[in-house]
Design an enzyme around this catalytic site. Structure first.
Site, PDB file in Angstrom:
ATOM      1  N   ASP A  48       0.836  -1.205   0.000  1.00 12.54           N
ATOM      2  CA  ASP A  48       0.000   0.000   0.000  1.00 12.54           C
ATOM      3  C   ASP A  48       0.874   1.259   0.000  1.00 12.54           C
ATOM      4  O   ASP A  48       0.645   2.193   0.769  1.00 12.54           O
ATOM      5  CB  ASP A  48      -0.947   0.004   1.204  1.00 12.54           C
ATOM      6  CG  ASP A  48      -2.086   1.019   1.039  1.00 12.54           C
ATOM      7  OD1 ASP A  48      -2.385   1.397  -0.114  1.00 12.54           O
ATOM      8  OD2 ASP A  48      -2.660   1.433   2.062  1.00 12.54           O
ATOM      9  N   ARG A 259      31.489 -21.921  -4.643  1.00  8.06           N
ATOM     10  CA  ARG A 259      32.280 -20.751  -5.045  1.00  8.06           C
ATOM     11  C   ARG A 259      31.937 -20.366  -6.472  1.00  8.06           C
ATOM     12  O   ARG A 259      31.598 -21.212  -7.292  1.00  8.06           O
ATOM     13  CB  ARG A 259      33.789 -21.025  -4.928  1.00  8.06           C
ATOM     14  CG  ARG A 259      34.210 -21.293  -3.497  1.00  8.06           C
ATOM     15  CD  ARG A 259      35.669 -20.954  -3.245  1.00  8.06           C
ATOM     16  NE  ARG A 259      35.966 -21.091  -1.820  1.00  8.06           N
ATOM     17  CZ  ARG A 259      35.808 -20.132  -0.950  1.00  8.06           C
ATOM     18  NH1 ARG A 259      35.346 -18.947  -1.319  1.00  8.06           N
ATOM     19  NH2 ARG A 259      36.093 -20.324   0.325  1.00  8.06           N
ATOM     20  N   GLU A 304      14.166 -33.716 -24.238  1.00  7.68           N
ATOM     21  CA  GLU A 304      15.075 -32.952 -23.382  1.00  7.68           C
ATOM     22  C   GLU A 304      14.706 -31.478 -23.375  1.00  7.68           C
ATOM     23  O   GLU A 304      14.707 -30.827 -22.323  1.00  7.68           O
ATOM     24  CB  GLU A 304      16.513 -33.129 -23.875  1.00  7.68           C
ATOM     25  CG  GLU A 304      17.567 -32.497 -22.975  1.00  7.68           C
ATOM     26  CD  GLU A 304      18.966 -32.640 -23.520  1.00  7.68           C
ATOM     27  OE1 GLU A 304      19.887 -32.089 -22.892  1.00  7.68           O
ATOM     28  OE2 GLU A 304      19.146 -33.285 -24.571  1.00  7.68           O
TER      29      GLU A 304
END
Length: 352
Positions: A48, A259, A304
């Site tokens: 809002d 990583r 696939e």
């Protein structure tokens, strides 16, 4: 509870004759976007946002802004969507009316506020609530009437990218803080973007073929797009070798990757949909497909590809074969490549 003695943002707008200068609007919008970006990073959708719900702490011209009235707010997880229609008619996003939305709905409301600040008029108007909703869903805001022709191109681009009717193509609050129009005001500190975590999670769950397609597209990114990604990458505190670890990122630490270097991060953390909204999208896609052809494209089975794109049984197999896979060698066509970039569409709706 903090006392805010400066009144509502709406009152300030009215006291200025209905609109702000660009510089003054930047000062307001940077504060609005900061608080919205913070809320979204915590998983909170306000639902809002409007000038009446922003209060100045004092009557000073440079007073700090505070957002109030979290009565309609809700928590939403990155993969969830809300479905109840709430908010104020003039500020409600199209996807709220379609009953499937998340944090991007707040950004639309911010766009409406920005439009009002700069020109003094609402972007969508009608005499009835149903008329307003129809305008929000179907009409485009006008940038032809004064003062828009006299405003900067960056200001217009800023508002247009906030008021994109497709929430996937709309800027996030964090991206808006990094937009050139806001950045030209002062050195705004850009926080982490909640969208980045959603995109990275999708990338890490993708197949090797889609990752190759995204890597090809990331190599076509412009300087401004790379600059934003560099800022976000730095916030994740890369180590001396230039890689980031997700062990301290709650949203990502359960995933297999541990990583990631900057090049792969670029492939993982940019939005294909937002890039598609830019004028130079076709150039990006064509250059990326050329790179993908050299290093990534391969023959693919129809089953696939259907799995890759999350397609249902309603999709005719012959249409997929005809448009998305080349007959000559069974590799992805340009259209198939673009479809692969977008990935599967899976939305979870949060029950009421």
């Amino acid at each position: 509870m903090e006392l805010c003695e400066g009144g509502e943002l709406l009152d300030r707008i009215l006291s200025r004759g209905g609109k702000y200068t660009e510089e003054d609007a930047k000062a307001v919008m940077s504060q609005v976007l900061n608080v919205v970006a913070f809320c979204h990073l915590q998983g909170i959708v306000h639902r809002d946002l409007k000038p009446e719900n922003f209060l100045f702490t004092s009557k000073d011209e440079n007073s700090e802004l505070k957002v109030i009235d979290f009565g309609l707010s809700d928590f939403v997880k990155p993969d969830e969507r809300l479905n109840d229609i709430v908010g104020s008619a003039y500020y409600v996003a199209p996807e709220v009316l379609r009953r499937t939305y998340t944090t991007e709905a707040d950004v639309w409301s911010v766009g409406v506020i920005a439009y009002i600040l700069l020109c003094g008029n609402r972007p969508f108007w009608a005499q009835t609530e149903s008329g307003i909703f129809k305008a929000v869903l179907k009409a485009d805001p006008s940038f032809d009437e004064p003062p828009w022709p006299s405003l900067s191109d960056e200001a217009k681009d800023f508002v247009k990218r906030l008021l994109n009717k497709d929430p996937k193509k709309r800027m996030t609050a964090t991206q808006a803080l990094g937009h050139p129009w806001i950045k030209s005001y002062k050195d705004v500190r850009v926080p982490l973007d909640i969208l980045m975590f959603k995109l990275m999670k999708g990338y890490m769950r993708s197949s090797s073929l889609r990752k190759a397609a995204l890597r090809a597209l990331s190599k076509t990114l412009a300087v401004d797009e790379l600059s934003y990604l560099k800022e976000q990458f730095a916030l994740l505190e890369p180590n001396k070798s230039g890689t980031i670890s997700f062990k301290n990122v709650k949203a990502l630490n359960a995933l297999e990757y541990r990583r990631m270097d900057f090049d792969e991060y670029c492939a993982a953390a940019f939005s294909v949909h937002q890039l598609e909204a830019l004028d130079r999208w076709e150039q990006h896609a064509c250059c990326a497909y050329e790179l993908f052809e050299k290093d990534g494209n391969r023959a693919i089975l129809i089953e696939e590809l259907i799995s890759e794109l999350g397609l249902g049984p309603s999709v005719p197999v012959h249409a997929v074969l005809h448009d998305w896979i080349r007959h000559t060698d069974g590799k992805l066509s340009f259209l198939g490549f673009v479809k692969l970039l977008h990935g599967p569409s899976r939305n979870l709706v949060k029950p009421q």
